[in-house]
Design a protein around this motif. Structure first.
Motif, PDB file in Angstrom:
ATOM      1  N   TYR A 181     -41.909 -40.530 -14.824  1.00 14.60           N
ATOM      2  CA  TYR A 181     -42.222 -39.564 -15.872  1.00 14.60           C
ATOM      3  C   TYR A 181     -43.650 -39.073 -15.709  1.00 14.60           C
ATOM      4  O   TYR A 181     -44.528 -39.822 -15.300  1.00 14.60           O
TER       5      TYR A 181
ATOM      6  N   SER B 151     -39.905 -34.843 -15.958  1.00 19.02           N
ATOM      7  CA  SER B 151     -39.435 -35.676 -14.852  1.00 19.02           C
ATOM      8  C   SER B 151     -38.696 -34.776 -13.865  1.00 19.02           C
ATOM      9  O   SER B 151     -38.045 -33.809 -14.257  1.00 19.02           O
TER      10      SER B 151
ATOM     11  N   ASN C  43     -43.172 -34.488 -21.811  1.00 20.75           N
ATOM     12  CA  ASN C  43     -42.559 -35.381 -20.838  1.00 20.75           C
ATOM     13  C   ASN C  43     -41.850 -34.521 -19.789  1.00 20.75           C
ATOM     14  O   ASN C  43     -40.998 -33.704 -20.140  1.00 20.75           O
TER      15      ASN C  43
END
Length: 149
Positions: A109, A66, A64
């Motif tokens: 994301y 971001s 993940n």
């Protein structure tokens, strides 16, 4: 909900002793913060996995990433980023990471699944392009996973 869950997973994993990942892993480049984590998809609830088309498995992981831009008033805003990279183990075999973007409210994301290797240090090497006028930023980290059978 996904935002809360994905940012909570590294903390949960740390508390359970599953990984040595820090709850808040990020790199700051100028006014940008690149947040990153990797978790086992087995931690996702079936509802979250189904809603975002993520395969839950003890042998699957999820990266993940971001990116947030820090504004003058010290608030941040999400940034769409282009991310490329791969994960490798001790043998050096590289598995390319195929990122897809998920928008959840005011969060963005970039998610990529990968194959977990039991009790092996896995090296993640990412190129994050947060500004198309700049060269991508390299983000590298290592993490060890333990697969429960």
């Amino acid at each position: 909900m996904l935002r809360h869950l994905l940012f909570s997973l590294p903390l949960i994993a740390t508390l359970l002793g599953i990984t040595s990942a820090k709850a808040e892993q990020f790199v700051r480049v100028d006014n940008y913060e690149i947040h990153y984590s990797a978790v086992s998809t087995g931690f996702l609830t079936p509802e979250v996995a189904q809603a975002h088309n993520i395969q839950r498995s003890a042998n699957r992981g999820l990266v993940n990433v971001s990116v947030r831009e820090r504004m003058e008033d010290d608030s941040t805003r999400p940034v769409n980023a282009g991310i490329q990279g791969y994960v490798s183990g001790l043998t050096g075999t590289q598995e390319p990471l195929a990122f897809r973007t998920v928008h959840d409210g005011d969060a963005t994301y970039h998610l990529a699944p990968f194959t977990l290797r039991h009790d092996e240090a896995m090296r993640f090497e990412l190129d994050v392009r947060y500004d198309r006028n700049e060269a991508p930023e390299s983000v590298n980290f290592m993490q060890r996973f333990y697969i429960e059978h």
